[in-house]
Design a protein around this motif. Structure first.
Motif, PDB file in Angstrom:
ATOM      1  N   GLU A  25      52.495  46.472  58.193  1.00 25.19           N
ATOM      2  CA  GLU A  25      51.416  45.541  58.520  1.00 25.19           C
ATOM      3  C   GLU A  25      50.617  45.168  57.269  1.00 25.19           C
ATOM      4  N   LYS A  26      50.350  46.132  56.386  1.00 26.60           N
ATOM      5  CA  LYS A  26      49.627  45.845  55.136  1.00 26.60           C
ATOM      6  C   LYS A  26      50.411  44.851  54.284  1.00 26.60           C
ATOM      7  N   ILE A  27      51.722  45.071  54.159  1.00 30.69           N
ATOM      8  CA  ILE A  27      52.559  44.165  53.364  1.00 30.69           C
ATOM      9  C   ILE A  27      52.542  42.771  53.982  1.00 30.69           C
ATOM     10  N   ARG A  28      52.661  42.716  55.297  1.00 30.63           N
ATOM     11  CA  ARG A  28      52.651  41.413  55.986  1.00 30.63           C
ATOM     12  C   ARG A  28      51.305  40.711  55.785  1.00 30.63           C
ATOM     13  N   HIS A  29      50.227  41.436  55.905  1.00 35.01           N
ATOM     14  CA  HIS A  29      48.898  40.847  55.719  1.00 35.01           C
ATOM     15  C   HIS A  29      48.628  40.492  54.258  1.00 35.01           C
ATOM     16  N   ALA A  30      49.209  41.249  53.326  1.00 32.66           N
ATOM     17  CA  ALA A  30      49.007  40.955  51.904  1.00 32.66           C
ATOM     18  C   ALA A  30      49.558  39.578  51.546  1.00 32.66           C
ATOM     19  N   LYS A  31      50.536  39.115  52.277  1.00 33.51           N
ATOM     20  CA  LYS A  31      51.083  37.776  52.029  1.00 33.51           C
ATOM     21  C   LYS A  31      50.101  36.677  52.401  1.00 33.51           C
ATOM     22  N   ARG A  32      49.028  37.039  53.096  1.00 41.02           N
ATOM     23  CA  ARG A  32      48.004  36.071  53.480  1.00 41.02           C
ATOM     24  C   ARG A  32      46.874  35.969  52.460  1.00 41.02           C
ATOM     25  N   LEU A  33      46.989  36.695  51.357  1.00 36.67           N
ATOM     26  CA  LEU A  33      46.020  36.541  50.269  1.00 36.67           C
ATOM     27  C   LEU A  33      46.340  35.236  49.551  1.00 36.67           C
ATOM     28  N   LYS A  34      45.347  34.378  49.385  1.00 33.79           N
ATOM     29  CA  LYS A  34      45.563  33.075  48.765  1.00 33.79           C
ATOM     30  C   LYS A  34      44.626  32.883  47.586  1.00 33.79           C
ATOM     31  N   GLN A  69      44.390  44.653  40.589  1.00 28.47           N
ATOM     32  CA  GLN A  69      44.637  43.811  39.419  1.00 28.47           C
ATOM     33  C   GLN A  69      45.096  42.433  39.871  1.00 28.47           C
ATOM     34  N   ILE A  70      44.846  41.458  39.019  1.00 28.97           N
ATOM     35  CA  ILE A  70      45.316  40.103  39.258  1.00 28.97           C
ATOM     36  C   ILE A  70      45.690  39.493  37.921  1.00 28.97           C
ATOM     37  N   LYS A  71      46.768  38.757  37.919  1.00 28.26           N
ATOM     38  CA  LYS A  71      47.203  38.003  36.737  1.00 28.26           C
ATOM     39  C   LYS A  71      47.600  36.626  37.238  1.00 28.26           C
ATOM     40  N   VAL A  72      46.954  35.613  36.715  1.00 27.49           N
ATOM     41  CA  VAL A  72      47.263  34.255  37.136  1.00 27.49           C
ATOM     42  C   VAL A  72      47.148  33.309  35.941  1.00 27.49           C
ATOM     43  N   ASN A  73      48.135  32.467  35.787  1.00 25.63           N
ATOM     44  CA  ASN A  73      48.141  31.426  34.762  1.00 25.63           C
ATOM     45  C   ASN A  73      48.333  30.088  35.449  1.00 25.63           C
ATOM     46  N   ALA A  74      47.848  29.027  34.818  1.00 25.52           N
ATOM     47  CA  ALA A  74      48.017  27.674  35.354  1.00 25.52           C
ATOM     48  C   ALA A  74      49.028  26.921  34.501  1.00 25.52           C
ATOM     49  N   VAL A 147      49.036  39.418  42.445  1.00 26.77           N
ATOM     50  CA  VAL A 147      47.876  40.204  42.858  1.00 26.77           C
ATOM     51  C   VAL A 147      48.411  41.577  43.214  1.00 26.77           C
ATOM     52  N   GLU A 148      47.793  42.621  42.665  1.00 31.76           N
ATOM     53  CA  GLU A 148      48.199  43.991  42.996  1.00 31.76           C
ATOM     54  C   GLU A 148      47.120  44.624  43.859  1.00 31.76           C
ATOM     55  N   THR A 149      47.536  45.066  45.037  1.00 30.21           N
ATOM     56  CA  THR A 149      46.613  45.685  45.961  1.00 30.21           C
ATOM     57  C   THR A 149      47.294  46.838  46.686  1.00 30.21           C
ATOM     58  N   GLU A 150      46.714  48.005  46.597  1.00 27.37           N
ATOM     59  CA  GLU A 150      47.200  49.177  47.317  1.00 27.37           C
ATOM     60  C   GLU A 150      48.713  49.393  47.146  1.00 27.37           C
ATOM     61  N   ASN A 151      49.153  49.350  45.894  1.00 29.42           N
ATOM     62  CA  ASN A 151      50.563  49.530  45.517  1.00 29.42           C
ATOM     63  C   ASN A 151      51.490  48.456  46.066  1.00 29.42           C
ATOM     64  N   ILE A 152      50.930  47.314  46.419  1.00 30.38           N
ATOM     65  CA  ILE A 152      51.710  46.163  46.852  1.00 30.38           C
ATOM     66  C   ILE A 152      51.478  45.064  45.831  1.00 30.38           C
ATOM     67  N   GLN A 153      52.548  44.499  45.305  1.00 29.93           N
ATOM     68  CA  GLN A 153      52.404  43.401  44.362  1.00 29.93           C
ATOM     69  C   GLN A 153      52.786  42.095  45.074  1.00 29.93           C
ATOM     70  N   VAL A 154      51.791  41.209  45.229  1.00 29.04           N
ATOM     71  CA  VAL A 154      51.973  39.952  45.933  1.00 29.04           C
ATOM     72  C   VAL A 154      52.158  38.853  44.873  1.00 29.04           C
TER      73      VAL A 154
END
Length: 162
Positions: A25-34, A69-74, A147-154
């Motif tokens: 469920e956490k992995i599925r919900h992590a895909k909803r981070l935008k 952590q987050i890493k984002v480039n444009a 985006v890295e959250t709770e050992n899940i990398q989205v």
């Protein structure tokens, strides 16, 4: 003895399946981070490129996440690096359900790529007209990273127009 073993096995399977469901469920919900862009200022009044970019992260799920952590480039639509994140997230933060958070990130902008990108949308006159009528530059960009959250990398791979 067999009863105890069967009960122990049942309890183990139940706990493992419950824990497994929570992880799924956490992995599925992590895909909803935008990821989004609150502000993307390309030029100042003297028409020189500036690096004033404000990025936000939205949680469109019912789960709470600790963002590590987050890493984002444009990038431009043709794949040229337009803005690169220069510093990592200083400390983790909690993102509650249905919450949007502005991220304290720093970016550098490639002046040459900015000018080429502006030329591709019609130059400064088109940029000014778009900004005056819509409040946006009308420049399509692609945000890439993770985006890295709770050992899940989205992964982040999102096209937007700024």
């Amino acid at each position: 003895m067999k009863k105890i073993l069967l009960v122990s096995l049942f309890i183990f399977i139940f706990i493992a399946s419950t824990q497994g469901w929570r992880i799924y469920e956490k992995i599925r919900h992590a895909k909803r981070l935008k990821i989004g862009v609150q502000k993307f200022q390309l030029l100042n009044l003297s028409l020189t490129p500036v690096s004033n970019i404000i990025v936000s992260l939205g949680n469109f799920s019912s789960s709470t996440f600790t963002i590590a952590q987050i890493k984002v480039n444009a990038y431009t639509q043709d794949g040229k690096l337009l803005a690169e994140q220069t510093t990592p997230l200083a400390q983790p933060f909690v993102l509650k359900p249905n919450q949007n958070s502005i991220l304290p990130l720093s970016f550098t902008i490639d002046t040459t790529v900015v000018l080429l990108a502006l030329k591709s949308i019609g130059g400064l006159s088109s940029l000014a007209a778009n900004y005056l009528t819509t409040g946006q530059y009308g420049l399509p960009i692609i945000l890439k990273g993770f985006v890295e959250t709770e050992n899940i990398q989205v992964p982040i791979n999102q096209s937007i127009t700024i």
